[in-house]
Design a protein around this motif. Structure first.
Motif, PDB file in Angstrom:
ATOM      1  N   ALA A 236       1.943  12.895   2.892  1.00 12.36           N
ATOM      2  CA  ALA A 236       2.039  11.507   3.355  1.00 12.36           C
ATOM      3  C   ALA A 236       0.852  11.173   4.246  1.00 12.36           C
ATOM      4  CB  ALA A 236       3.333  11.295   4.122  1.00 12.36           C
ATOM      5  N   ASP A 237       0.489   9.899   4.275  1.00 10.22           N
ATOM      6  CA  ASP A 237      -0.454   9.422   5.274  1.00 10.22           C
ATOM      7  C   ASP A 237       0.273   9.317   6.610  1.00 10.22           C
ATOM      8  OD1 ASP A 237      -2.463   9.318   3.434  1.00 10.22           O
ATOM      9  OD2 ASP A 237      -2.626   7.128   3.372  1.00 10.22           O
TER      10      ASP A 237
ATOM     11  N   ASN B  12       4.339   7.524  -2.280  1.00 13.63           N
ATOM     12  CA  ASN B  12       3.196   7.269  -1.404  1.00 13.63           C
ATOM     13  C   ASN B  12       3.701   6.790  -0.038  1.00 13.63           C
ATOM     14  OD1 ASN B  12       0.487   7.021  -0.658  1.00 13.63           O
ATOM     15  ND2 ASN B  12       0.428   4.860  -1.266  1.00 13.63           N
TER      16      ASN B  12
ATOM     17  N   VAL C 100       0.608  -1.615   5.938  1.00 16.44           N
ATOM     18  CA  VAL C 100       1.514  -1.283   4.845  1.00 16.44           C
ATOM     19  C   VAL C 100       1.436  -2.275   3.694  1.00 16.44           C
ATOM     20  CG1 VAL C 100       3.958  -1.012   4.217  1.00 16.44           C
ATOM     21  CG2 VAL C 100       3.089  -0.054   6.376  1.00 16.44           C
TER      22      VAL C 100
ATOM     23  N   ARG D 252       0.819  -1.205   0.000  1.00 17.73           N
ATOM     24  CA  ARG D 252       0.000   0.000   0.000  1.00 17.73           C
ATOM     25  C   ARG D 252       0.854   1.257   0.000  1.00 17.73           C
ATOM     26  NH1 ARG D 252      -4.000  -0.787   4.531  1.00 17.73           N
ATOM     27  NH2 ARG D 252      -4.635  -2.427   3.114  1.00 17.73           N
ATOM     28  N   TYR D 253       2.047   1.191   0.653  1.00 17.51           N
ATOM     29  CA  TYR D 253       2.943   2.337   0.747  1.00 17.51           C
ATOM     30  C   TYR D 253       4.319   1.944   0.220  1.00 17.51           C
ATOM     31  CZ  TYR D 253      -0.737   4.297   3.606  1.00 17.51           C
ATOM     32  OH  TYR D 253      -1.951   4.767   4.038  1.00 17.51           O
TER      33      TYR D 253
ATOM     34  N   LEU E 151       4.259   6.617   4.229  1.00 15.97           N
ATOM     35  CA  LEU E 151       3.544   6.646   5.502  1.00 15.97           C
ATOM     36  C   LEU E 151       4.500   7.147   6.563  1.00 15.97           C
ATOM     37  CD1 LEU E 151       0.973   5.754   7.194  1.00 15.97           C
ATOM     38  CD2 LEU E 151       2.224   3.604   7.604  1.00 15.97           C
TER      39      LEU E 151
END
Length: 219
Positions: free
Chosen positions: A185-186, A166, A218, A3-4, A168
């Protein structure tokens, strides 16, 4: 597919225990004593221990007839030494769940408001350096005070080093969450003992109780 494409961590309160308040205050008193000020006002000690702004530093230094840069250099040296001593004495420890970072995909970093030299010491002392591809703390200068989170200066540098699109960012303070979002960033906010009841005025992307929750987020 993850995901990241990168995960960046704060240091104090996330990887290692935060410094004790009295240790921080004691370091400031030591700095004042080095410069000939035996009994500094309590508010001067308090203000120099956390989130001081350059204008407040100037005012405190002027009150004592000191040069601001000289006072700050003594403050930084004493604070750094107090942290090294706490780690060596075992009064500050690495969190056990840091081992979960090894379960994350590569491309990991550290960004802290602490001194760069202190971050380097911690990573070496706790043998964490192999877990990370880049790390940043701030320089021990007055100018660095304006670059601390929620300023994205050091976080931007880490994200660039990791070539992340992307990322985190994992932290334990509101400024961490704000910095992450400003940097695009998340964010993951860690609810450790010292942040268990913290009320945030900003909403993190995730809240976790342990770093062991991160692989599920993640990957």
């Amino acid at each position: 597919m993850t995901r990241y494409d990168a995960v960046v961590f704060d240091s104090d309160g996330v990887l290692v225990e935060p410094p004790a308040r009295e240790t921080q205050l004691g370091a400031i008193r030591s700095a004042f004593r080095e410069l000939g000020v035996e009994s500094p006002p309590a508010d001067h000690v308090r203000d120099l221990s956390h989130d001081v702004r350059p204008d407040r530093l100037d005012a405190i230094a002027d009150h004592h007839g000191l040069d601001a840069a000289t006072l700050w250099t003594a403050r930084e040296r004493c604070d750094e030494q107090s942290q090294f001593e706490a780690f060596r004495a075992g009064s500050r420890q690495r969190y056990d769940d840091v081992t979960a970072i090894a379960d994350l995909p590569p491309n990991r970093g550290v960004v802290s408001n602490n001194h760069h030299s202190t971050v380097a010491f911690k990573l070496d002392f706790f043998e964490l350096e192999p877990l990370f591809d880049t790390f940043y703390g701030r320089e021990m200068t007055v100018e660095s005070l304006t670059l601390k989170k929620p300023n994205t200066h050091y976080l931007d540098r880490a994200i660039a080093d990791l070539n992340a699109e992307n990322p985190l960012y994992v932290g334990d303070s509101e400024s961490d969450v704000v910095a992450a979002h400003r940097a695009g960033a998340d964010s993951a906010f860690v609810r450790r003992d010292h942040t268990r009841d913290a009320a945030l005025s900003v909403t993190p992307t995730y809240e976790v109780d342990t770093l062991a929750d991160l692989p599920d987020i993640v990957v």
